[in-house]
Scaffold this motif. Sequence first.
Motif, PDB file in Angstrom:
ATOM      1  N   ARG B 205       0.832  -1.199   0.000  1.00 50.69           N
ATOM      2  CA  ARG B 205       0.000   0.000   0.000  1.00 50.69           C
ATOM      3  C   ARG B 205       0.868   1.251   0.000  1.00 50.69           C
ATOM      4  N   LEU B 206       0.332   2.325  -0.549  1.00 46.70           N
ATOM      5  CA  LEU B 206       1.046   3.602  -0.576  1.00 46.70           C
ATOM      6  C   LEU B 206       0.887   4.381   0.727  1.00 46.70           C
ATOM      7  N   ASP B 207      -0.005   3.945   1.591  1.00 45.62           N
ATOM      8  CA  ASP B 207      -0.372   4.783   2.743  1.00 45.62           C
ATOM      9  C   ASP B 207      -0.036   4.132   4.077  1.00 45.62           C
ATOM     10  N   THR B 208       0.933   3.228   4.091  1.00 48.47           N
ATOM     11  CA  THR B 208       1.217   2.503   5.331  1.00 48.47           C
ATOM     12  C   THR B 208       2.127   3.272   6.290  1.00 48.47           C
ATOM     13  N   ALA B 209       3.190   3.861   5.776  1.00 47.63           N
ATOM     14  CA  ALA B 209       4.240   4.381   6.676  1.00 47.63           C
ATOM     15  C   ALA B 209       3.698   5.350   7.719  1.00 47.63           C
ATOM     16  N   ASP B 210       2.839   6.250   7.307  1.00 42.17           N
ATOM     17  CA  ASP B 210       2.346   7.257   8.255  1.00 42.17           C
ATOM     18  C   ASP B 210       1.410   6.670   9.303  1.00 42.17           C
ATOM     19  N   LYS B 211       0.926   5.463   9.055  1.00 36.95           N
ATOM     20  CA  LYS B 211       0.021   4.831  10.016  1.00 36.95           C
ATOM     21  C   LYS B 211       0.768   4.080  11.113  1.00 36.95           C
ATOM     22  N   LEU B 212       2.095   4.119  11.062  1.00 31.96           N
ATOM     23  CA  LEU B 212       2.899   3.357  12.023  1.00 31.96           C
ATOM     24  C   LEU B 212       3.553   4.237  13.074  1.00 31.96           C
ATOM     25  N   ASN B 213       3.496   5.539  12.923  1.00 29.87           N
ATOM     26  CA  ASN B 213       4.228   6.414  13.846  1.00 29.87           C
ATOM     27  C   ASN B 213       3.409   7.593  14.327  1.00 29.87           C
ATOM     28  N   GLY B 214       2.109   7.548  14.079  1.00 27.56           N
ATOM     29  CA  GLY B 214       1.235   8.612  14.578  1.00 27.56           C
ATOM     30  C   GLY B 214       1.143   9.823  13.675  1.00 27.56           C
ATOM     31  N   SER B 215       1.792   9.797  12.529  1.00 27.04           N
ATOM     32  CA  SER B 215       1.776  11.003  11.692  1.00 27.04           C
ATOM     33  C   SER B 215       0.598  11.070  10.728  1.00 27.04           C
ATOM     34  N   GLN B 216      -0.088   9.963  10.528  1.00 26.62           N
ATOM     35  CA  GLN B 216      -1.298  10.014   9.698  1.00 26.62           C
ATOM     36  C   GLN B 216      -2.345  10.873  10.407  1.00 26.62           C
ATOM     37  N   ILE B 217      -2.845  11.856   9.696  1.00 22.47           N
ATOM     38  CA  ILE B 217      -3.851  12.745  10.277  1.00 22.47           C
ATOM     39  C   ILE B 217      -5.248  12.277   9.878  1.00 22.47           C
ATOM     40  N   TYR B 218      -6.066  12.008  10.871  1.00 23.25           N
ATOM     41  CA  TYR B 218      -7.480  11.690  10.660  1.00 23.25           C
ATOM     42  C   TYR B 218      -8.295  12.943  10.998  1.00 23.25           C
ATOM     43  N   GLY B 219      -9.575  12.873  10.714  1.00 28.04           N
ATOM     44  CA  GLY B 219     -10.414  14.036  10.976  1.00 28.04           C
ATOM     45  C   GLY B 219     -10.389  14.468  12.429  1.00 28.04           C
ATOM     46  N   THR B 220     -10.349  13.509  13.323  1.00 33.42           N
ATOM     47  CA  THR B 220     -10.336  13.843  14.754  1.00 33.42           C
ATOM     48  C   THR B 220      -9.041  14.534  15.167  1.00 33.42           C
ATOM     49  N   ASP B 221      -8.000  14.419  14.330  1.00 31.85           N
ATOM     50  CA  ASP B 221      -6.691  14.964  14.682  1.00 31.85           C
ATOM     51  C   ASP B 221      -6.460  16.369  14.130  1.00 31.85           C
ATOM     52  N   LEU B 222      -7.392  16.834  13.349  1.00 30.86           N
ATOM     53  CA  LEU B 222      -7.181  18.090  12.640  1.00 30.86           C
ATOM     54  C   LEU B 222      -6.939  19.247  13.612  1.00 30.86           C
ATOM     55  N   LYS B 223      -6.009  20.101  13.245  1.00 22.32           N
ATOM     56  CA  LYS B 223      -5.764  21.317  14.026  1.00 22.32           C
ATOM     57  C   LYS B 223      -5.758  22.497  13.065  1.00 22.32           C
TER      58      LYS B 223
END
Lengths: 156, 725
Positions: B205-223
Amino acid sequence: MARLIINSTPHEIEVDPDTPLLWVIREQIGLTGTKYGCGVAACGACTVHIDGAATRSCVLPVSAVGPDQQITTIEGLSPDSSHPLQQAWLQLDVPQCGYCQAGMIMAAAGLLTQNPNPSDEDINNEITNICRCGTYNRVRAAIKLAANGGEATQRG
Amino acid sequence: MNAIISISRRNFMIGVASTAGGLSIGFNLPFIKPALAEGAGTTPEVPEVNAWVVIRPDDTVVVRIARSEMGQGTLTGLAQLVAEELNCDWSKVTTEYPSPAKNLARDRVWGNFSTGGSRGIRESHDYVRMGGAVAREMLIAAAAAEWKVPASECTATKGVVTHAASDRTASYGQLAAAAAQMTPPANVTLKDPKDWTIAGRPLPRLDTADKLNGSQIYGTDLKLPNMLNAAIRACPYFGGKVKSFDAAAVAGMPGVRTVVQVGDTAVAVVADTWWRAKTALDALPVTWDEGPNRQVTSASIAAMLEEGLGADDAFIGNSQGDAGTALSTGRTVTATYAFPYQNHATMEPMNATALYTPERCEVWVPTQNGEASLAAAAEAADLPVQQCEVHKIHLGGGFGRRGMQDYVTQAVQIARELPGTPVKLIWSREEDMLQGRYHPITQCRLTGALDADGNLTALRMRISGQSILAAVMPQRMQDGMDPIIFQGLTAASPEGHIGYTIPNLLVDHAMRNPPIPPGFWRGVNLNQNAIYLECFMDELAHEAGVDPLAFRRKLMANHPKHLAVLDAVAERIGWNTPAADGVHRGLAQIMGFGSYVAAAAEVSVTDGQLRIHRIVAATDPGHVVNPAQIERQVEGSFVYGLSACIYGECTVNGGRMEQENFDSYEVMRMAEMPEVETIILPSGGFWGGVGEPTIAVAAPAVLNAIFAATGKRIRTLPLKNHDLA
């Protein structure tokens, strides 16, 4: 005023002592890798380490954490995603939506600290986090991969 | 009968005049990587080659993805299809979401944004591949023009155009700006899938790395700068609304900025942090107008459906021969099944962030349908759609729930009270459980007739229960009939037709709509229809004294693709050889979402304790874009399907749901997870979905195995309500 050591960095924060550690980490420290999933310690998305032990932070009042205790979040597990679990997760391409995965990895890291070579039964007992996408089998395989120093084994 | 599934709630987009775009008030997204946030404009210094492809000077290929990524891997699969035709270097590929407003402004150049019904790839494979192929030809044309040679003498491979005769090469990054000026070719020929080198492969997958270290931003994380946070409570009684609330009681609580009524039905507290908003909301005295449904219970709903099992009013979904007459002769078997309400329970609760001014409204939201989010935002803001924008964010699970836009409406309604200040609305888990758009409830009475040789001569299926379309997409109803209630049971449909030839067959539906809001829930109606059909086939086989596989095979001669997947799982599980001591097997097959699927399960039941040891699943989706992602979807589908089978049940009491969190709405966890072996049998020639169909065979395969183990027919789900001892 509370003093918290998060990922080796001390923080002095103004906070209501009843505030769950999760929300202090997310909203006041600004580290959002630790997730809100249920608020009742049922799903494990909020798992962090306190002095190395996996802990569900959504029901833990910040006042219950001592000023010298070490809190580790997913952002602090390794500086560069090099923790064996992060590497195993990458190798097996474990996440789907990924929302629960920080909690999964932190729970697994807590397990490996106590038990470097867990059996299936050990994993079943310790990794009770919820994943709705259904990554469980790959989570299990990645924990074993990390425990074996990066060498894949058959599930057994 | 057409049974194509659509999650889009609105058709308004077509024909809406598009004049605006680019009205951004200059908000940046400091915490979101451009590639994962708003696209199509985040790299204005680089002209796009075409709508689907942007190539930067460093040869990075940005593929635009219109569909939403919610874990199902569609982002990677669609990028593979574009990259395949583009002939680019896969290691240089990244992705971005074009924005719904830009899609509107550009005459819907990216097509449909709706992501549901396992349609992400199968509905757009042709035009996204075309996008890649056209861009490739434009890059070749740019090189040929530069070198003053015929384009036909140039080739494009791995991101480089070569003119062999003159030994010249140029990278896509060098050519992109010139390519953008080329006229797109009128015709391109797409590759035969057998020639694919990027598509069809098990790429990571192209979107794995950011899901392993907390850097993937979800809607709940938006600032966002100056952002406030909102917690909301809507009336938990279906059909009820707000009567009154005492804002003054919480106005002085820490961090609280305001308390607002949201529409007729909800109250929200806005505070500096979400935790403070929620704390104040919990303390807020609210009185509800409980509405007309306080007497509604699970029992009253069950009685309503039971009446429908024998009622005269019914829509016919499939009719062959004369089932009525045939069922009046021979040996008959009758059984009634029931499937309860389910909550999607995405791990990320519903959320949306809105910024409203009298001139413009922007929303940041994890959504399965960016265009529907835009429509909801415009309606709630009471602004022309051209003055609104939606920024899509990766979803922390969707499963159909995020095709609905109720939380977008609420976020904008709240933001209107605070013009110029972004407000992030996050639902609590309790709100998520109480304000679901639930998997609809149905029952099914089945009667089958067997001749003296144990052959099935007639089958009658009466479905009674709730229509999704009637509630959420009434414009898709066909003369009062909900066509998707018959998923997997129709006579002939590329979406999913029944895999048995039964001389006399009648499938019909008595629509009974309780006052509980239904929605599309991963697998939709295929889930329970497969349980009804496949468990009952097992009952008939048992009654006939015939092996369940052999019984089915006799009816499947005209359905070779259904049969192929069934045979594949039977062979792999070792159907014709004995199972281990204490282990018992069950089978199921169905077609849905354009794919043929089957499963075989091995279970044991010891002292009433169920253990699912092993699942073998086979799927024929026609073409395979990424076999590794199919395996993941199949594995995950069993968690979703077995969670529903074992635990999933939202019960109604006093006009509201009783389950409020994962402690009362239990789901499957690691310890219960069986081994899952996936067999992919692509027969080519069609494009089927993979995110949903195998869910449907999870439960019936396991239920049939439970019967083999215990002699007990579980006809009312979930399993947790039954004693297997």
